[in-house]
Design an enzyme around this catalytic site. Sequence first.
Site, PDB file in Angstrom:
ATOM      1  N   GLY A  48       0.736  -1.282  -0.040  1.00  2.54           N
ATOM      2  CA  GLY A  48      -0.014  -0.194  -0.178  1.00  2.54           C
ATOM      3  C   GLY A  48       0.745   1.329  -0.203  1.00  2.54           C
ATOM      4  N   ASP A 107      -5.602   3.316  10.298  1.00  4.46           N
ATOM      5  CA  ASP A 107      -6.915   3.122  10.188  1.00  4.46           C
ATOM      6  C   ASP A 107      -7.304   2.618  11.597  1.00  4.46           C
ATOM      7  OD1 ASP A 107      -9.436   1.736  10.114  1.00  4.46           O
ATOM      8  OD2 ASP A 107      -9.142   1.302   8.023  1.00  4.46           O
ATOM      9  N   ARG A 169      -4.742  -0.111  -7.182  1.00  5.30           N
ATOM     10  CA  ARG A 169      -3.609   0.714  -6.576  1.00  5.30           C
ATOM     11  C   ARG A 169      -2.909   1.458  -7.424  1.00  5.30           C
ATOM     12  NH1 ARG A 169      -1.866  -1.997  -2.146  1.00  5.30           N
ATOM     13  NH2 ARG A 169      -2.155  -4.277  -1.886  1.00  5.30           N
TER      14      ARG A 169
END
Length: 185
Positions: A48, A107, A169
């Site tokens: 990520g 998160d 992505r």
Amino acid sequence: MSKIHKDLQCVVLSEEQLAQKVKETAEWLDNKFSNTDAPPLAIGVLKGSVFFFCDVVRAMKTPVQLDFMTVSSYGNASESSGKLKIITDLSSSVAGRDVILIEDIVDSGNTLLQLRDLFLGRGARSFTAVTLFDKPARRTVPIRADFSCQEIGDEFIVGFGLDFAQKYRNLPYVGILKREIYEKK
């Protein structure tokens, strides 16, 4: 800007805005580490953070060494399991090093907390975390990145390295994924 992907509601950060966030992050890190006696170790969490990581370290003026690790707490789900699985560990030792973790998003905070504890437990001299996005509404543990580019609400975002089930992505911007895409039964 190119046409928005059909699976997105809207764009959160454009290519131009991302470039500005990268510059701000690199400047913040340069200010923090300009007087260190040894190059810090910049760690990217694959997959990520790869776009943000590469752009930030290229924009830095401070010499850094690079390493990567692959961890997972999502799999193909839209919510973190809270359990960190190290898939590929670092090839460098963090002992006695200033460690910079460059993340795409904080998160729940579980990954950040577990990686901080892991690196400090391995003898890192210091631990600094920077993230492109901070999602405090989803936080389940009391931790924050040292530098965050942008706070976002409880939306599922993709692009610029962020994914859903390994898709999206490579979008050059970050956008909110339509709910019907990730809530399919």
